[in-house]
Design an enzyme around this catalytic site. Structure first.
Site, short mmCIF file in Angstrom:
data_model
loop_
_atom_site.label_atom_id
_atom_site.label_comp_id
_atom_site.label_asym_id
_atom_site.label_seq_id
_atom_site.Cartn_x
_atom_site.Cartn_y
_atom_site.Cartn_z
N LYS A 1 42.81 -4.85 2.94
CA LYS A 1 42.46 -3.52 2.46
C LYS A 1 43.42 -3.17 1.33
O LYS A 1 44.62 -3.47 1.42
CB LYS A 1 42.56 -2.52 3.61
N SER B 1 37.55 4.94 6.31
CA SER B 1 37.87 4.58 4.95
C SER B 1 37.92 3.08 4.68
O SER B 1 37.88 2.65 3.53
CB SER B 1 39.22 5.18 4.57
N SER C 1 39.27 5.21 10.73
CA SER C 1 38.96 4.42 9.54
C SER C 1 38.80 2.91 9.76
O SER C 1 38.41 2.20 8.84
CB SER C 1 40.02 4.64 8.47
#
Lengths: 95, 485
Positions: free
Chosen positions: B76, B151, B175
């Protein structure tokens, strides 16, 4: 809680955020709605409850006062927007 | 190759069926060919990936390989990667080349994993749909009209689309679990403090926790084993041994007590999602588990409490972005205040600005007690609700999200509606507990995730519970039609 235009401008100033003048009414609506959601908290009686800051109630760990990091100034300053003589440059603060 | 699990790939690499270079080339080619449809990567690190793959092949040849050696993974774009842009999905960091590696990245490098690239995400991890990214929304591989969740939406989409067998994510209010649910993959958010936050760009420090996103619980066990552990560079890291998560995967579930919080099955839950969760619970009963009703009485306050605490911490954490030391700087600042205001005003998107302003407001003079302190007190009540529940049951189950993936653009005009997508995941962060989402079926052709919540440091138990289910069901092996071939 309903925020006025002047409230949003004040908060934006405290947070050092430039907000487009045209966008202020939208922010006032959105922030008021969020605070409306948040106010559901008032339904709960929290007298005598201790606040919880950390999920595991941990405390700050201490370490020996020894230098463990090396000087990385050049590497860190290589990504800075403006430097001179190893100093970060900002607009003039004192006349 | 791209449909194989991490465990299968690792065996094939050791057996010499193919090399890490071949595997890496294959996945890079898939990303190049297909990611235009999804936008799941912000940066693809081709050359570095191939260099790492060559080094992994040497390690494999020497017999010194670990379970992740030669396995391509995606990070990420919130984890700092030395020499590689780390954008956090923001214009503020569009030019930011991280000067050091996050501990997580360091650990994957040391294990011999191959970094394919950095995945797209909501800006500074603030969002539930991946629509707040400066680099544009990510699309859901199951339906390109739908959001992947957020997210960690880029990581979820990349794993579901078979671009990478595993990816990292971070979870502040859901997330990892919510995008895992919406993309039909497995995601685990460990106990707060289990995974180092060093080099993981901070959003809300008392809630943020890194974790993994894979297709199966078995693969998650392998990846989490590498990622977890004490880190003296993170003051909230917990000094406690990491068990071998793969060893206990097969343990029987006979006698397992599963609690169903009645608050997670109320009015807001889509009936199709509820049906899928019921079916999953029937499987668990067949595996020998007992299902009992429980209550988490303060659940309805999770979202309100979170939208005080998370913005408060975010407004403090994001004050470091000032246009002076790194990141975006505005043109021709008139004075210092103008430099701060315009750099931040231009660098941050609307959702980040909203949260900074909410945080600034609730921490400002005269409001602290009414908002921040009040929220921290209810946070304790919510944490106690979980402790009470874990005296009666071993784990808690329910939906990870009240609905399946919604359409891109559907909720962008109304932040409060968007925030309610995380209604079942947020309380877990407030209490600091570990939680998972695993694929449990479909509703209207979009995936549904079953959430499993454990007691502190019960990651091994969660993975075991997920793995047993995945031994008797095949939801986790289903591939989106456009990306399975």
């Amino acid at each position: 809680m309903s925020l006025e235009r002047s409230d949003v401008e004040k908060i934006a100033h405290l947070a050092r955020l430039a907000i487009d003048r045209d966008a202020v009414p939208q922010y006032a609506r959105d922030l008021s709605n969020i605070l409306g959601l948040v106010e559901q908290m008032n339904r709960v009686d929290t007298d005598d409850i201790k606040p919880l800051a950390h999920p595991l109630d941990a405390v700050q760990r201490l370490r020996a006062d020894r230098v463990t990091e090396t000087d990385e100034r050049d590497r860190f300053q290589s990504i800075a927007p403006a430097v001179e003589a190893h100093l970060y440059l900002v607009p003039k603060v004192i006349e | 190759m791209h449909n194989k699990s991490i465990v299968e790939l690792s065996q094939a690499l050791r057996a010499g069926k193919f090399s890490s270079v071949e595997l890496t080339r294959h996945l890079l080619a898939r990303i190049r060919r297909l990611d235009g449809r999804l936008n799941s990567f912000v940066t693809v690190t081709d050359e570095r990936a191939l260099a790492q793959a060559r080094a992994a092949d040497q390690r494999l040849a020497k017999g010194s390989a670990g379970p992740l050696t030669g396995i391509p993974v995606a990070q990420k774009d919130i984890f700092c990667t030395a020499g590689i842009r780390t954008s956090c999905g923001s214009r503020m960091l569009d030019n930011f080349i991280a000067p050091y590696d996050a501990t997580t990245v360091e650990k994957f490098n040391a294990a011999g994993a191959v970094l394919l690239g950095k995945t797209n995400m909501d800006e500074f991890a603030m969002g539930s749909s991946n629509e707040t990214s400066f680099y544009g929304p990510v699309r859901n591989p199951w339906d390109l009209a739908a959001v992947p969740g957020g997210s960690s939406g880029g990581s979820a989409a990349a794993v579901a689309a078979r671009f990478a067998p595993g990816a990292t994510g971070t979870d502040t209010g859901g997330s990892i679990r919510q995008p895992a649910a919406l993309c039909g993959i497995t995601g685990i958010k460990p106990t707060y403090g289990r995974v180092s936050r060093y080099g993981m760009i901070a959003f809300a420090s008392s809630l943020d926790q890194g974790g993994v996103m894979t297709r199966s619980a078995e693969d998650a066990a392998v990846m989490l084993g590498v990622m977890a552990g004490y880190d003296p560079r993170d003051s909230t890291s917990v000094d406690r041994p990491v068990p071998d998560y793969t060893k206990t995967l097969a343990e029987p579930l006979q006698g397992l007590k599963i609690g169903l919080p009645r608050e997670y099955f109320g009015d807001g839950l889509d009936s199709g999602v509820a049906g899928v969760i019921d079916a999953a619970l029937r499987e668990y009963r067949k595996l020998g588990a007992e299902v009992v009703d429980i209550s988490l009485p303060n659940s309805a306050l999770a979202v309100p409490v979170y939208y005080v605490i998370a913005p408060a911490e975010c407004s403090s954490n994001l004050s470091r972005f000032d246009g002076v030391r790194f990141g975006h700087r505005c043109d021709k600042p008139r004075d210092l205040e103008d430099l701060y205001k315009r750099s931040r005003g231009e660098g941050f998107g609307a959702e980040v600005k909203r949260r900074i302003m909410i945080g600034t407001y609730v921490l400002s003079a005269g409001y602290y007690d009414a908002y921040y302190l009040k929220a921290q007190k209810i946070r304790r009540l919510m944490s106690q609700d979980f402790s009470d529940a874990f005296r009666k049951v071993d784990v808690i189950m329910g939906p990870a999200s009240p609905t399946v993936a919604f359409n891109i653009g559907e909720k962008t005009d109304d932040p409060v509606t968007m925030y309610l997508s995380d209604i079942y995941t947020i309380a877990v962060n407030l209490a600091g507990l570990p939680g998972m989402s695993i694929p449990a079926g479909f509703c209207a052709s979009r995936p549904v995730g079953l959430q499993i919540i454990g007691n502190y440091f019960d990651e091994a138990r969660l993975l075991n519970i997920a793995h047993r289910y995945q031994q008797v069901t095949d939801w986790h092996t289903r591939a989106p039609a456009e990306f399975g071939e």
